[in-house]
Design a protein around this motif. Structure first.
Motif, PDB file in Angstrom:
ATOM      1  N   VAL A 176       6.905 -33.346   3.259  1.00  0.00           N
ATOM      2  CA  VAL A 176       5.560 -32.810   3.669  1.00  0.00           C
ATOM      3  C   VAL A 176       5.604 -31.559   4.002  1.00  0.00           C
ATOM      4  CG1 VAL A 176       4.451 -34.945   3.376  1.00  0.00           C
ATOM      5  CG2 VAL A 176       5.467 -34.295   5.755  1.00  0.00           C
ATOM      6  N   LEU A 177       6.356 -30.981   4.897  1.00  0.00           N
ATOM      7  CA  LEU A 177       6.660 -29.758   5.432  1.00  0.00           C
ATOM      8  C   LEU A 177       6.501 -28.244   4.945  1.00  0.00           C
ATOM      9  CD1 LEU A 177       8.202 -29.910   8.665  1.00  0.00           C
ATOM     10  CD2 LEU A 177       5.791 -29.556   8.342  1.00  0.00           C
ATOM     11  N   PHE A 178       7.272 -28.728   3.084  1.00  0.00           N
ATOM     12  CA  PHE A 178       7.536 -27.746   2.661  1.00  0.00           C
ATOM     13  C   PHE A 178       7.326 -27.432   1.553  1.00  0.00           C
ATOM     14  CE2 PHE A 178      10.818 -27.974   6.252  1.00  0.00           C
ATOM     15  CZ  PHE A 178      11.503 -26.941   6.217  1.00  0.00           C
ATOM     16  N   GLY A 179       7.278 -26.458   0.826  1.00  0.00           N
ATOM     17  CA  GLY A 179       7.014 -25.743  -0.390  1.00  0.00           C
ATOM     18  C   GLY A 179       7.684 -25.015  -1.170  1.00  0.00           C
ATOM     19  N   ASP A 180       7.527 -24.705  -1.989  1.00  0.00           N
ATOM     20  CA  ASP A 180       8.487 -23.394  -3.305  1.00  0.00           C
ATOM     21  C   ASP A 180       7.045 -22.021  -3.546  1.00  0.00           C
ATOM     22  OD1 ASP A 180       9.935 -25.580  -3.344  1.00  0.00           O
ATOM     23  OD2 ASP A 180       9.460 -25.928  -5.289  1.00  0.00           O
ATOM     24  N   GLY A 181       8.088 -21.094  -2.725  1.00  0.00           N
ATOM     25  CA  GLY A 181       7.031 -20.471  -3.457  1.00  0.00           C
ATOM     26  C   GLY A 181       8.329 -18.412  -3.289  1.00  0.00           C
ATOM     27  N   ALA A 182       7.546 -17.554  -3.465  1.00  0.00           N
ATOM     28  CA  ALA A 182       8.860 -16.110  -3.207  1.00  0.00           C
ATOM     29  C   ALA A 182       7.424 -14.812  -3.121  1.00  0.00           C
ATOM     30  CB  ALA A 182       9.054 -16.051  -4.795  1.00  0.00           C
ATOM     31  N   GLY A 183       7.944 -14.063  -2.391  1.00  0.00           N
ATOM     32  CA  GLY A 183       7.389 -12.969  -2.063  1.00  0.00           C
ATOM     33  C   GLY A 183       8.121 -11.256  -1.995  1.00  0.00           C
ATOM     34  N   ALA A 184       7.427 -10.461  -2.142  1.00  0.00           N
ATOM     35  CA  ALA A 184       8.210  -9.693  -2.296  1.00  0.00           C
ATOM     36  C   ALA A 184       6.828  -7.979  -1.971  1.00  0.00           C
ATOM     37  CB  ALA A 184       8.275  -9.004  -3.642  1.00  0.00           C
ATOM     38  N   ALA A 185       7.912  -6.370  -1.466  1.00  0.00           N
ATOM     39  CA  ALA A 185       7.229  -5.914  -1.181  1.00  0.00           C
ATOM     40  C   ALA A 185       7.727  -4.738  -1.045  1.00  0.00           C
ATOM     41  CB  ALA A 185       6.513  -5.607   0.843  1.00  0.00           C
ATOM     42  N   VAL A 186       6.969  -3.608  -1.184  1.00  0.00           N
ATOM     43  CA  VAL A 186       7.879  -2.174  -1.643  1.00  0.00           C
ATOM     44  C   VAL A 186       7.333  -1.606  -0.289  1.00  0.00           C
ATOM     45  CG1 VAL A 186       7.742  -0.293  -3.007  1.00  0.00           C
ATOM     46  CG2 VAL A 186       6.798  -2.397  -3.899  1.00  0.00           C
ATOM     47  N   LEU A 187       9.091  -0.874   0.421  1.00  0.00           N
ATOM     48  CA  LEU A 187       8.860   0.536   1.100  1.00  0.00           C
ATOM     49  C   LEU A 187       9.636   1.327   1.190  1.00  0.00           C
ATOM     50  CD1 LEU A 187      10.736  -1.876   3.584  1.00  0.00           C
ATOM     51  CD2 LEU A 187       8.822  -2.081   3.296  1.00  0.00           C
ATOM     52  N   THR A 188       7.913   2.665   1.379  1.00  0.00           N
ATOM     53  CA  THR A 188       8.777   4.144   1.431  1.00  0.00           C
ATOM     54  C   THR A 188       9.095   4.756   2.099  1.00  0.00           C
ATOM     55  OG1 THR A 188       8.075   5.786   0.275  1.00  0.00           O
ATOM     56  CG2 THR A 188       6.272   4.785   1.056  1.00  0.00           C
ATOM     57  N   THR A 189      10.117   6.509   2.619  1.00  0.00           N
ATOM     58  CA  THR A 189       9.436   7.283   3.134  1.00  0.00           C
ATOM     59  C   THR A 189       8.593   7.917   2.719  1.00  0.00           C
ATOM     60  OG1 THR A 189      11.855   7.470   2.262  1.00  0.00           O
ATOM     61  CG2 THR A 189      12.047   6.319   3.946  1.00  0.00           C
ATOM     62  N   GLU A 190       8.239   7.340   1.770  1.00  0.00           N
ATOM     63  CA  GLU A 190       7.270   9.312   1.929  1.00  0.00           C
ATOM     64  C   GLU A 190       5.962   8.896   2.285  1.00  0.00           C
ATOM     65  OE1 GLU A 190       8.098  11.334  -1.701  1.00  0.00           O
ATOM     66  OE2 GLU A 190       9.636  10.642  -0.507  1.00  0.00           O
ATOM     67  N   PRO A 191       4.828  10.258   3.106  1.00  0.00           N
ATOM     68  CA  PRO A 191       3.745  10.177   2.306  1.00  0.00           C
ATOM     69  C   PRO A 191       3.948   9.004   2.295  1.00  0.00           C
ATOM     70  CG  PRO A 191       4.682  12.470   2.842  1.00  0.00           C
ATOM     71  CD  PRO A 191       5.530  11.289   1.576  1.00  0.00           C
ATOM     72  N   ALA A 192       2.051   8.439   2.878  1.00  0.00           N
ATOM     73  CA  ALA A 192       1.779   7.583   1.719  1.00  0.00           C
ATOM     74  C   ALA A 192       0.192   6.822   2.803  1.00  0.00           C
ATOM     75  CB  ALA A 192       1.690   6.245   1.782  1.00  0.00           C
ATOM     76  N   PRO A 193      -0.916   7.874   2.558  1.00  0.00           N
ATOM     77  CA  PRO A 193      -2.117   7.971   3.305  1.00  0.00           C
ATOM     78  C   PRO A 193      -2.574   6.434   2.932  1.00  0.00           C
ATOM     79  CG  PRO A 193      -2.438  10.158   2.511  1.00  0.00           C
ATOM     80  CD  PRO A 193      -1.233   9.093   2.117  1.00  0.00           C
ATOM     81  N   GLY A 194      -3.124   5.865   4.217  1.00  0.00           N
ATOM     82  CA  GLY A 194      -3.757   4.749   4.098  1.00  0.00           C
ATOM     83  C   GLY A 194      -2.560   2.657   3.471  1.00  0.00           C
ATOM     84  N   THR A 195      -1.440   2.996   4.319  1.00  0.00           N
ATOM     85  CA  THR A 195      -0.603   2.284   4.703  1.00  0.00           C
ATOM     86  C   THR A 195       0.054   1.893   5.420  1.00  0.00           C
ATOM     87  OG1 THR A 195       1.077   3.557   3.327  1.00  0.00           O
ATOM     88  CG2 THR A 195      -0.154   2.789   1.733  1.00  0.00           C
ATOM     89  N   PRO A 196       0.290   1.094   5.924  1.00  0.00           N
ATOM     90  CA  PRO A 196       0.869   0.493   7.244  1.00  0.00           C
ATOM     91  C   PRO A 196       2.342   1.300   7.686  1.00  0.00           C
ATOM     92  CG  PRO A 196       1.080  -1.733   6.473  1.00  0.00           C
ATOM     93  CD  PRO A 196       0.143  -0.040   5.413  1.00  0.00           C
ATOM     94  N   VAL A 197       2.240   1.944   8.659  1.00  0.00           N
ATOM     95  CA  VAL A 197       3.510   1.956   8.849  1.00  0.00           C
ATOM     96  C   VAL A 197       4.401   1.025   9.478  1.00  0.00           C
ATOM     97  CG1 VAL A 197       4.906   3.391  10.746  1.00  0.00           C
ATOM     98  CG2 VAL A 197       2.869   4.581   9.473  1.00  0.00           C
ATOM     99  N   VAL A 198       5.870   0.457   9.686  1.00  0.00           N
ATOM    100  CA  VAL A 198       6.690  -0.043  10.601  1.00  0.00           C
ATOM    101  C   VAL A 198       7.015   0.155  11.784  1.00  0.00           C
ATOM    102  CG1 VAL A 198       8.224  -2.457  10.764  1.00  0.00           C
ATOM    103  CG2 VAL A 198       7.331  -1.129   8.288  1.00  0.00           C
TER     104      VAL A 198
END
Length: 344
Positions: A176-198
């Motif tokens: 009952v706890l688990f389901g399947d799925g996948a996710g992804a994100a794109v990281l960059t070192t380039e200046p990108a206004p309007g995006t969050p910094v890690v």
């Protein structure tokens, strides 16, 4: 020379098929309505998406299928093509096979080649580890763009024909706890206004001398028929006792490192164990103004995919100066994980 900032350009996710609610799960396994009510009340997870068709016992989607879809969405959202990706990192506890690594199957399908690829074998901390490895590799090697992926195919470990009434609680809870799925994100070192910094990523093993809270077996030809060995076991009592406390410790450490207070957090991405457990954790974290981003009640615990589902929901809402705190605990050997983002 200072290392460049790491920014998150986009996130994308993928789920297999239609949601399976608790009533449908109860009907398949022949459980009475009281069991369904127990799941609703005491687990708090209402539905999940499964790659396995319980009726036919056929695998409809592989982890590579889901990860490729999620990664393609993330790349499209970032306006980044396969030729622009300098690095791919994949965190999962349930790869499709030992070899070839799922990360390389996904890269091949996306048309990515000639770049470093890494697959991290980890439970719920794997997405955070992928984020850290991707960011650090970009900074250390002078690269520009990383694709980080997380995903799980938990239903491969189910026996669709099992009698749930005969299972002990350490096995039953996983249905009952688990389901399947996948996710992804794109990281960059380039200046990108309007995006969050890690701003920070935390990954720390803290399980010295402690028995694991979760065990997932991988069987080979010599031991796949071993009798009376559960493929998945979960010490839910230990998890219930430890995770809220560890979550608070993770949050306190990240906030302390950054000089932030609890009231400075605008969005909270808490651990997504179950609906009931998430509620307890959020209450214990005491972040008075933070908007909680929770998906576990409708898609269940998707392990290393879940932080990307939370990010996908959060990123479009962020305004200048907003701060995000994400927390996760891997109970297999007690790993603390988390990250902090800031729109700056």
């Amino acid at each position: 020379m200072e290392a460049p900032e790491i920014r998150i350009l986009s996130a994308g996710t993928a789920l297999p098929g239609d949601p399976l609610d608790n009533a449908g799960l109860a009907r398949h396994f022949g459980m009475d309505p009281l069991w369904e009510q127990w799941v609703d009340a005491f687990v708090g997870t209402r539905a999940r998406h499964l790659s396995v068709d319980l009726a036919t016992r056929q695998l409809r989607y592989s982890l590579a299928d889901l990860a490729t879809s999620a990664a393609a969405r993330a790349l499209d959202g970032a306006g980044v093509g396969a030729a622009d990706v300098d690095l791919v990192v994949f965190g999962t506890a349930t790869p499709d096979q030992l070899m070839p690594a799922t990360v390389n199957v996904v890269a091949d399908r996306l048309g990515i080649n000639g770049v470093p690829t890494y697959q991290l074998q980890s439970g719920c901390a794997g997405a955070f580890q992928a984020l850290e490895v991707g960011g650090r590799m970009l900074q250390a090697c002078g690269l520009r763009t990383a694709l980080v992926i997380g995903g799980e195919l938990c239903s491969r470990h189910y026996d669709p024909g099992v009698d749930l009434a005969k299972l002990d609680s350490q096995e039953l809870v996983n249905f009952v706890l688990f389901g399947d799925g996948a996710g992804a994100a794109v990281l960059t070192t380039e200046p990108a206004p309007g995006t969050p910094v890690v701003r920070r990523v935390l990954n720390r093993l803290t399980g010295l001398g402690r028995p694991p809270g979760q065990v997932v077996e991988w069987t080979g030809a010599l031991d796949r028929d071993t009798a009376n060995r559960a493929h998945i076991k979960e010490d839910y009592k230990a998890i219930e006792e430890s995770v809220p406390k560890m979550s608070r410790e993770i949050a306190d450490e990240l906030l302390g490192d950054l000089g932030w207070g609890p009231s400075d957090v605008d969005y909270l991405l808490p651990p997504q164990l179950s609906g009931r457990m998430t509620r307890r954790i959020v209450d214990a974290l005491e972040m008075p103004v933070a908007e909680e981003v929770t998906r576990v009640d409708t898609i269940a615990n998707t392990g290393n995919a879940m932080p990307f589902f939370q990010l996908e929901e959060t990123l479009p809402q962020l305004a200048d100066g907003d701060r995000v705190l994400a927390v996760s605990v891997e109970s297999s050997k007690w790993i603390k994980a988390g990250f902090a983002l800031e729109m700056a």
